[in-house]
Design an enzyme around this catalytic site. Sequence first.
Site, PDB file in Angstrom:
ATOM      1  N   ARG A 270      -7.104   7.693  47.806  1.00  0.00           N
ATOM      2  CA  ARG A 270      -8.250   8.439  47.288  1.00  0.00           C
ATOM      3  C   ARG A 270      -9.506   7.564  47.307  1.00  0.00           C
ATOM      4  O   ARG A 270      -9.477   6.412  46.843  1.00  0.00           O
ATOM      5  CB  ARG A 270      -7.964   8.890  45.857  1.00  0.00           C
ATOM      6  CG  ARG A 270      -9.122   9.547  45.140  1.00  0.00           C
ATOM      7  CD  ARG A 270      -9.421  10.922  45.692  1.00  0.00           C
ATOM      8  NE  ARG A 270     -10.374  11.621  44.829  1.00  0.00           N
ATOM      9  CZ  ARG A 270     -10.823  12.835  45.056  1.00  0.00           C
ATOM     10  NH1 ARG A 270     -10.407  13.511  46.120  1.00  0.00           N
ATOM     11  NH2 ARG A 270     -11.682  13.387  44.224  1.00  0.00           N
ATOM     12  N   GLY A 342      -7.713  15.756  38.399  1.00  0.00           N
ATOM     13  CA  GLY A 342      -7.317  17.157  38.438  1.00  0.00           C
ATOM     14  C   GLY A 342      -6.039  17.397  39.208  1.00  0.00           C
ATOM     15  O   GLY A 342      -5.230  18.264  38.843  1.00  0.00           O
ATOM     16  N   GLU A 365      19.165  10.995  22.543  1.00  0.00           N
ATOM     17  CA  GLU A 365      19.956   9.777  22.280  1.00  0.00           C
ATOM     18  C   GLU A 365      19.461   9.033  21.045  1.00  0.00           C
ATOM     19  O   GLU A 365      19.500   7.803  20.978  1.00  0.00           O
ATOM     20  CB  GLU A 365      19.935   8.813  23.491  1.00  0.00           C
ATOM     21  CG  GLU A 365      20.178   9.444  24.830  1.00  0.00           C
ATOM     22  CD  GLU A 365      21.571  10.042  24.966  1.00  0.00           C
ATOM     23  OE1 GLU A 365      22.379   9.902  24.032  1.00  0.00           O
ATOM     24  OE2 GLU A 365      21.836  10.654  26.009  1.00  0.00           O
TER      25      GLU A 365
END
Length: 381
Positions: A270, A342, A365
Amino acid sequence: MSLCFDFSEDQIMMRDAIQTFCKEEIAPLVEEAEKTESFPLELYPKLAEMGLLGICFEEKYGGLGLDKVTQCILAEELGKTCAGIAKGIAAHVDLGALPVAKFGTEEQKQKYLVPSIAGEMIGALAITEPNAGTDARSIKTNAVKDGDSWILNGTKTWCSNGVTCNYVIVAAYTNKEDKKNGISIFIVDKELPGFEVSRKIHKLGHRSSDVAELVFEDCKLPGDALLGGEEGKFQALMETLIAARISHAIKSVGLATAAFDYALAYSKEREAFGRSINKFQAISFKLAQMAVKIETARLLGYKAAWLYDQGKPCVKEASMAKLYSAEIVQWCASEGIQVLGGYGYATEYEAERFYRDAKLSSITEGTSEIQHVIIAKELGI
């Protein structure tokens, strides 16, 4: 104390084989399993063929006779691939088969443990009830002696593998007057009359692990259904949760690693303002902190596994590992979404699944709250 910070050659070979199995056999099934909220049952014989359902069990029952550290390698790789599928396998091995291996009679081991290791039977554990979770001694389920048999009545909930299992390890009072030793453990075959799966529970995350509510109504159990042939095994069963907590801690580490790897890969691709976003301090510091927390949790988990293998006390360490891994997996999954922005909120990206799956780590657990209680007690506080 001497600790080795690397796996043995055999463990590395096992890890590589597990990674290949996860990539080729499990990963292609995840999307459909999540969508249908069902465990892909075809995995059991494949896991059995590799010996992965019996890593810690004795060879005479079909297991590999290896150690907890090696089993944790499996838990970590499964957690990276799919937390829900990892949960189903752990419920079968640590909660269904392990109590039989540790406390069962020889006949029970032949009937349940051997086929469990071979992938021919699926096990489950039923302790929790609608009004009794952490306070397990408040359960209402009871079993009354009837000649050579037992009559079981009660309701259990949040039973992992409850839909698909062949047998369930069930906690029930056999002496209500004795709150300390009055709870006994039974192995209950699913096809017995009076045993009903009343509903499948739909969940926020771990959707590929089936969870159910079970009802026992005048369910007649044979005399040999009593685990180990003795009443009052509840405290012993609770001790098996130490092993389960270690596995769960490492599974959470695997899930946190998946969230980190996904965010790191995205951050390299990105771009913003003319460069990849991992070059910005706001993002790089998030990733650095994720890496530090994951490594810390991994060390805690494998140390607990090592102590378990050495036969050393590890109640405190198992709870520490479970508690911390639950905290960091939620943090890493949340930060992973933040890195994606987003896109992290969109269901088409895996980051949102990691986020949904992470929450269970602080509940199952033994909740994070009860882990604090255990750790404080072990510290003498």
